[in-house]
Design an enzyme around this catalytic site. Structure first.
Site, PDB file in Angstrom:
ATOM      1  N   CYS A  76      -8.777   1.890   7.428  1.00 49.37           N
ATOM      2  CA  CYS A  76      -9.423   2.272   8.682  1.00 49.37           C
ATOM      3  C   CYS A  76      -8.895   3.608   9.203  1.00 49.37           C
ATOM      4  O   CYS A  76      -7.747   3.966   8.981  1.00 49.37           O
ATOM      5  CB  CYS A  76      -9.157   1.232   9.759  1.00 49.37           C
ATOM      6  SG  CYS A  76      -9.652  -0.418   9.320  1.00 49.37           S
TER       7      CYS A  76
ATOM      8  N   ARG B 269      -9.955   8.258   3.389  1.00 53.18           N
ATOM      9  CA  ARG B 269      -9.054   7.098   3.420  1.00 53.18           C
ATOM     10  C   ARG B 269      -9.735   5.839   2.889  1.00 53.18           C
ATOM     11  O   ARG B 269      -9.074   4.870   2.569  1.00 53.18           O
ATOM     12  CB  ARG B 269      -8.596   6.842   4.870  1.00 53.18           C
ATOM     13  CG  ARG B 269      -7.785   7.970   5.436  1.00 53.18           C
ATOM     14  CD  ARG B 269      -7.723   7.881   6.952  1.00 53.18           C
ATOM     15  NE  ARG B 269      -6.967   6.746   7.420  1.00 53.18           N
ATOM     16  CZ  ARG B 269      -5.654   6.741   7.633  1.00 53.18           C
ATOM     17  NH1 ARG B 269      -4.970   7.826   7.373  1.00 53.18           N
ATOM     18  NH2 ARG B 269      -5.049   5.681   8.089  1.00 53.18           N
TER      19      ARG B 269
ATOM     20  N   TRP C  25     -12.435  -0.482   7.283  1.00 51.09           N
ATOM     21  CA  TRP C  25     -12.239  -0.998   5.933  1.00 51.09           C
ATOM     22  C   TRP C  25     -12.038  -2.493   6.131  1.00 51.09           C
ATOM     23  O   TRP C  25     -10.992  -2.916   6.630  1.00 51.09           O
ATOM     24  CB  TRP C  25     -11.016  -0.332   5.318  1.00 51.09           C
ATOM     25  CG  TRP C  25     -10.835  -0.505   3.862  1.00 51.09           C
ATOM     26  CD1 TRP C  25     -11.529   0.137   2.873  1.00 51.09           C
ATOM     27  CD2 TRP C  25      -9.886  -1.345   3.188  1.00 51.09           C
ATOM     28  NE1 TRP C  25     -11.066  -0.253   1.643  1.00 51.09           N
ATOM     29  CE2 TRP C  25     -10.053  -1.160   1.805  1.00 51.09           C
ATOM     30  CE3 TRP C  25      -8.898  -2.230   3.614  1.00 51.09           C
ATOM     31  CZ2 TRP C  25      -9.296  -1.824   0.857  1.00 51.09           C
ATOM     32  CZ3 TRP C  25      -8.139  -2.894   2.668  1.00 51.09           C
ATOM     33  CH2 TRP C  25      -8.347  -2.687   1.307  1.00 51.09           C
TER      34      TRP C  25
ATOM     35  N   ASN D  64      -6.923  -0.414  14.005  1.00 49.03           N
ATOM     36  CA  ASN D  64      -6.473  -0.342  12.609  1.00 49.03           C
ATOM     37  C   ASN D  64      -5.396  -1.385  12.422  1.00 49.03           C
ATOM     38  O   ASN D  64      -4.466  -1.438  13.223  1.00 49.03           O
ATOM     39  CB  ASN D  64      -5.819   1.015  12.290  1.00 49.03           C
ATOM     40  CG  ASN D  64      -6.825   2.119  12.142  1.00 49.03           C
ATOM     41  OD1 ASN D  64      -8.022   1.891  12.284  1.00 49.03           O
ATOM     42  ND2 ASN D  64      -6.335   3.320  11.870  1.00 49.03           N
ATOM     43  N   GLY D  65      -5.480  -2.169  11.365  1.00 49.01           N
ATOM     44  CA  GLY D  65      -4.431  -3.147  11.106  1.00 49.01           C
ATOM     45  C   GLY D  65      -4.984  -4.557  11.068  1.00 49.01           C
ATOM     46  O   GLY D  65      -6.197  -4.766  11.045  1.00 49.01           O
TER      47      GLY D  65
ATOM     48  N   GLU E  21       0.725   4.978 -15.379  1.00 47.40           N
ATOM     49  CA  GLU E  21      -0.097   5.730 -14.434  1.00 47.40           C
ATOM     50  C   GLU E  21      -1.442   6.099 -15.077  1.00 47.40           C
ATOM     51  O   GLU E  21      -2.475   6.106 -14.408  1.00 47.40           O
ATOM     52  CB  GLU E  21       0.670   6.974 -13.951  1.00 47.40           C
ATOM     53  CG  GLU E  21      -0.094   7.906 -13.041  1.00 47.40           C
ATOM     54  CD  GLU E  21      -0.712   7.254 -11.805  1.00 47.40           C
ATOM     55  OE1 GLU E  21      -0.380   6.108 -11.469  1.00 47.40           O
ATOM     56  OE2 GLU E  21      -1.574   7.906 -11.192  1.00 47.40           O
TER      57      GLU E  21
ATOM     58  N   LYS F  63      -5.090   5.140 -13.460  1.00 44.23           N
ATOM     59  CA  LYS F  63      -6.205   6.061 -13.261  1.00 44.23           C
ATOM     60  C   LYS F  63      -7.475   5.546 -13.959  1.00 44.23           C
ATOM     61  O   LYS F  63      -8.559   5.639 -13.413  1.00 44.23           O
ATOM     62  CB  LYS F  63      -5.878   7.467 -13.798  1.00 44.23           C
ATOM     63  CG  LYS F  63      -4.831   8.238 -13.040  1.00 44.23           C
ATOM     64  CD  LYS F  63      -5.283   8.820 -11.725  1.00 44.23           C
ATOM     65  CE  LYS F  63      -5.118   7.935 -10.552  1.00 44.23           C
ATOM     66  NZ  LYS F  63      -3.823   7.676  -9.983  1.00 44.23           N
TER      67      LYS F  63
ATOM     68  N   GLU G 296      -8.780   2.473 -11.974  1.00 46.13           N
ATOM     69  CA  GLU G 296      -9.307   2.856 -10.661  1.00 46.13           C
ATOM     70  C   GLU G 296     -10.671   3.535 -10.777  1.00 46.13           C
ATOM     71  O   GLU G 296     -11.589   3.216 -10.025  1.00 46.13           O
ATOM     72  CB  GLU G 296      -8.356   3.864  -9.984  1.00 46.13           C
ATOM     73  CG  GLU G 296      -7.129   3.254  -9.359  1.00 46.13           C
ATOM     74  CD  GLU G 296      -6.244   4.315  -8.699  1.00 46.13           C
ATOM     75  OE1 GLU G 296      -5.869   4.119  -7.548  1.00 46.13           O
ATOM     76  OE2 GLU G 296      -5.934   5.347  -9.338  1.00 46.13           O
TER      77      GLU G 296
ATOM     78  N   HIS H 228       5.893  -8.240 -29.725  1.00 47.17           N
ATOM     79  CA  HIS H 228       6.265  -9.550 -29.194  1.00 47.17           C
ATOM     80  C   HIS H 228       5.076 -10.379 -28.718  1.00 47.17           C
ATOM     81  O   HIS H 228       5.203 -11.560 -28.490  1.00 47.17           O
ATOM     82  CB  HIS H 228       7.281  -9.397 -28.061  1.00 47.17           C
ATOM     83  CG  HIS H 228       8.595  -8.847 -28.541  1.00 47.17           C
ATOM     84  ND1 HIS H 228       9.406  -9.527 -29.409  1.00 47.17           N
ATOM     85  CD2 HIS H 228       9.207  -7.656 -28.310  1.00 47.17           C
ATOM     86  CE1 HIS H 228      10.482  -8.802 -29.680  1.00 47.17           C
ATOM     87  NE2 HIS H 228      10.382  -7.655 -29.028  1.00 47.17           N
TER      88      HIS H 228
ATOM     89  N   LYS I 277      -7.234   4.907   0.222  1.00 50.07           N
ATOM     90  CA  LYS I 277      -6.202   5.899  -0.093  1.00 50.07           C
ATOM     91  C   LYS I 277      -4.878   5.554   0.583  1.00 50.07           C
ATOM     92  O   LYS I 277      -3.816   5.714   0.000  1.00 50.07           O
ATOM     93  CB  LYS I 277      -6.664   7.276   0.374  1.00 50.07           C
ATOM     94  CG  LYS I 277      -5.629   8.366   0.134  1.00 50.07           C
ATOM     95  CD  LYS I 277      -6.164   9.449  -0.718  1.00 50.07           C
ATOM     96  CE  LYS I 277      -5.115  10.409  -1.200  1.00 50.07           C
ATOM     97  NZ  LYS I 277      -4.764  10.171  -2.607  1.00 50.07           N
TER      98      LYS I 277
HETATM   99  C1  G6P Z   1      -3.025   3.113  -2.248  1.00 48.17           C
HETATM  100  C2  G6P Z   1      -3.728   4.206  -3.023  1.00 48.17           C
HETATM  101  C3  G6P Z   1      -2.873   4.648  -4.196  1.00 48.17           C
HETATM  102  C4  G6P Z   1      -1.483   5.039  -3.714  1.00 48.17           C
HETATM  103  C5  G6P Z   1      -0.825   3.904  -2.926  1.00 48.17           C
HETATM  104  C6  G6P Z   1       0.470   4.356  -2.271  1.00 48.17           C
HETATM  105  O1  G6P Z   1      -2.992   1.944  -2.987  1.00 48.17           O
HETATM  106  O2  G6P Z   1      -4.994   3.767  -3.479  1.00 48.17           O
HETATM  107  O3  G6P Z   1      -3.484   5.759  -4.820  1.00 48.17           O
HETATM  108  O4  G6P Z   1      -0.702   5.351  -4.813  1.00 48.17           O
HETATM  109  O5  G6P Z   1      -1.696   3.498  -1.873  1.00 48.17           O
HETATM  110  O6  G6P Z   1       0.203   5.340  -1.321  1.00 48.17           O
HETATM  111  P1  G6P Z   1       1.248   6.374  -0.778  1.00 48.17           P
HETATM  112  O7  G6P Z   1       0.544   7.016   0.378  1.00 48.17           O
HETATM  113  O8  G6P Z   1       2.455   5.588  -0.354  1.00 48.17           O
HETATM  114  O9  G6P Z   1       1.551   7.313  -1.869  1.00 48.17           O
END
Ligand code: G6P
Length: 590
Positions: free
Chosen positions: A2, A28, A71, A97-98, A468, A472, A475, A491, A585
């Protein structure tokens, strides 16, 4: 996650200012939105499911407005559940928000008192609780304060009342004020970037504080006591928040191309900051590196660098899984948190808890004015410019480069580290501008995007890189990817290696290379499709992306082709690259 935005002033049409603000917050992640304004003696609200677009906005001009991107957490994605929410007599509205964790029990009480609910949200429970408190308080601000205290969880709310007052209370997601022209214009928002070009100064509200804005007067008070607290105006240093794609198709690819720039920002930071943190690391009894999602992979890689170069037995932790360490992290320890937003709830909870034990905290954050920075003893800013794509790319690179340099400072070789990063920056730039390589990655991405499963294998410095890479791919492409240590393959997952199964290996010329090659040969013997990111080719590779051999910083280089692969996979599938489905985000709730 949000977003909240508010504007009061004479220079702009507030309706449009809030609308534009919401558009700038939309990175966001959200599923519905709404704006509330004052016209005459009335509050008008307009709410919609879907994207913030001009065609939907049906509100007149105003000098004061608040808005929200939602959100969904409590209640489905509907117009009725979108914020802001009206009080029963429409005398004020609230956006939130929250998650008000105890909303159900409060709702039961309020239902008994006769309040009617038209949405399924916890926010409307807050609204009616404020109305209930208002019966016994002199001012609306006091009613907001008392009501807000009754809710548990991490919450931030903004209230607009019919008399032209904006009240906001923070105990969770960020809330920043921006002021311009001696308070002739006041902005409130979930992040500084969304109003940065318009303001000269900012005020960051801390958790446990609330603010009221009326007739160009700003009052900040403590939510617990109700007492006034002084606030400081910090100079706004962001003049251009650069939230445009600069000719690129997506923010993701633009941000990948900014990676050489972000590495340079790490090199430029003053030696004394690195040396002070290095000293604290050497003195700490235990060092924990913590993050969530992509930042979790970065935290683990920073811990790896500290073990390898600093000879410090650092441990990597995932934000949501750190609870079992709460009693173990004490006053002689150090917590290191890389975070793009500086507001991730899972990590903040850990920070707040260990801070009470006297633990020292270091953070590496990109977003100015964040809570993590405020809680930290050692504060570093990535200075990487805004990262808009929900999928983090340049910040991950920045976090690794920073962690590497910190570890080199602990080793006593800061200058050598800086030289290696200079080489990394140059080589990354050359790689990104090598047309042949990019064309090859694009065509490989098209093939991989059609596969139902993809494995990624690596070891040592490349273990977090393949993890990572997996993040990606999942996602952006919604493809099932699975990263695992190359040595663990035999294993269990070797049972899945069959002809045509794509397996991406990342390997460097380092002391674990032979181990990775062993796993590669085991996979090759089973006819799987072997794709390798490495400095040299081998006849066992079906597909090969050549990367320069950069020694100690090879891993940082190696993430670049994986990010590009993931980008072109998502793109070739026609997905919403910058805003993949369901994820946000900045995750400011637990
Ligand atoms: C969310 C985002 C990720 C990010 C994570 C941590 O899950 O989708 O892309 O890595 O938050 O966010 P930060 O702001 O702590 O890097």
């Amino acid at each position: 996650m949000c977003g909240i935005f508010g504007y009061v002033g004479i220079k702009q049409n507030a309706t449009q200012a809030v609308f534009d603000g919401l558009k700038r917050l939309d990175y966001r992640g959200y599923d519905s939105w709404g704006i509330g304004i004052i016209q005459g003696k009335e509050i008008l609200v307009d709410k919609h499911v879907g994207i913030v677009d001009t065609a939907s906005l049906k509100l007149p001009a105003s000098s004061i407005a608040i808005g929200h991107t939602r959100w969904a957490t409590n209640g489905a994605v509907t117009d009725a559940n979108a914020h802001p929410h009206y009080a029963s007599d429409k005398s004020f509205i609230v956006a939130h928000n929250g998650i008000a964790e105890n909303f159900a029990e409060r709702k039961t009480q309020l239902l008994k008192k006769g309040y009617k609910f038209i949405s399924e949200t916890d926010t409307e429970v807050i609204v009616h609780q404020v109305e209930e408190e208002r019966k016994h308080t002199k001012t609306l601000a006091e009613a907001v304060r008392i009501a807000f205290k009754k809710f548990t969880g991490r919450n931030t709310i903004i209230v607009l009342s019919r008399d032209g007052q904006i009240i906001a209370a923070r105990n969770g997601s960020p809330l920043v004020l921006g002021v311009a022209d001696k308070l002739a214009e006041i902005y409130l928002s979930s992040d500084t970037l969304s109003f940065a070009p318009h303001v000269s100064h900012i005020i960051v509200l801390d958790n446990g504080q609330m603010i009221s804005v009326l007739n160009k007067q700003i009052n900040v008070s403590d939510i617990q006591t109700g007492e006034k607290v002084s606030y400081s105006l910090e100079k706004n240093t962001i003049t251009d928040s650069g939230v445009d794609k600069s000719g690129y198709d997506h923010f993701m690819i633009k941000e990948i191309y900014e990676e050489p720039f972000v590495i340079d920002r790490i090199i430029e930071q003053p030696d004394k900051s690195y040396l002070a943190l290095a000293k604290a690391i050497r003195q700490a009894a235990h060092v924990y590196c913590i993050g969530s999602g992509t930042a979790g992979a970065a935290a683990a890689q920073i811990a790896y660098y500290l073990r390898i170069f600093g000879k410090v037995p650092a441990v990597g932790l995932i934000g949501a899984e750190a609870r079992d360490y709460f009693d173990l992290i004490g006053k002689d320890d150090l917590l290191i948190a890389p975070s793009q937003s500086g507001e991730t709830a899972d990590v903040l909870e850990v920070m707040e808890t260990v801070k009470k034990n006297g633990t020292k905290i270091a953070s590496f954050v990109n977003m100015p004015g964040s809570m993590m920075t405020r809680l930290s003893d050692y504060k570093f800013m990535a200075q990487a410019g805004p990262e808009i794509c929900v999928m983090s790319t340049k910040i991950f690179v920045s976090q690794l480069a920073w962690g590497y340099l910190v570890a080199k400072a602990v080793e006593g070789n800061l200058n050598d580290g800086k030289e290696k990063l200079k080489g990394l920056s140059k080589n990354t730039d050359a790689f990104l501008h090598n047309k042949q390589k990019i064309a090859h990655i694009k065509s490989l991405a098209k093939t991989l995007a059609r596969k139902p499963h993809i494995f990624l294998l690596g070891k040592g410095q490349n273990l977090q890189i393949i993890k990572e890479g997996m993040v990606k791919m999942i996602e952006g492409s919604y493809v099932h990817a699975h990263a695992m240590p190359a040595g663990d393959l035999k294993h269990f997952a070797i049972t899945l290696m069959e002809p045509g199964m794509p397996v991406v290996f990342v390997l460097s010329n380092d002391f674990v290379k032979t181990d990775v090659l062993n796993a590669l040969h085991e996979v090759n013997a089973r006819g799987s499709q072997i794709v390798v990111v490495a400095p040299q080719p081998d006849e066992s590779f079906d597909d090969y992306i050549e990367v320069p051999d950069l020694g100690e910083v090879s891993a940082v280089m190696n993430i670049v082709p994986l990010q590009l692969l993931a980008y072109y996979m998502a793109k070739s599938l026609g997905h919403n690259v910058d805003k993949p489905r369901n994820i946000a985000k900045s995750v400011t709730v637990k």
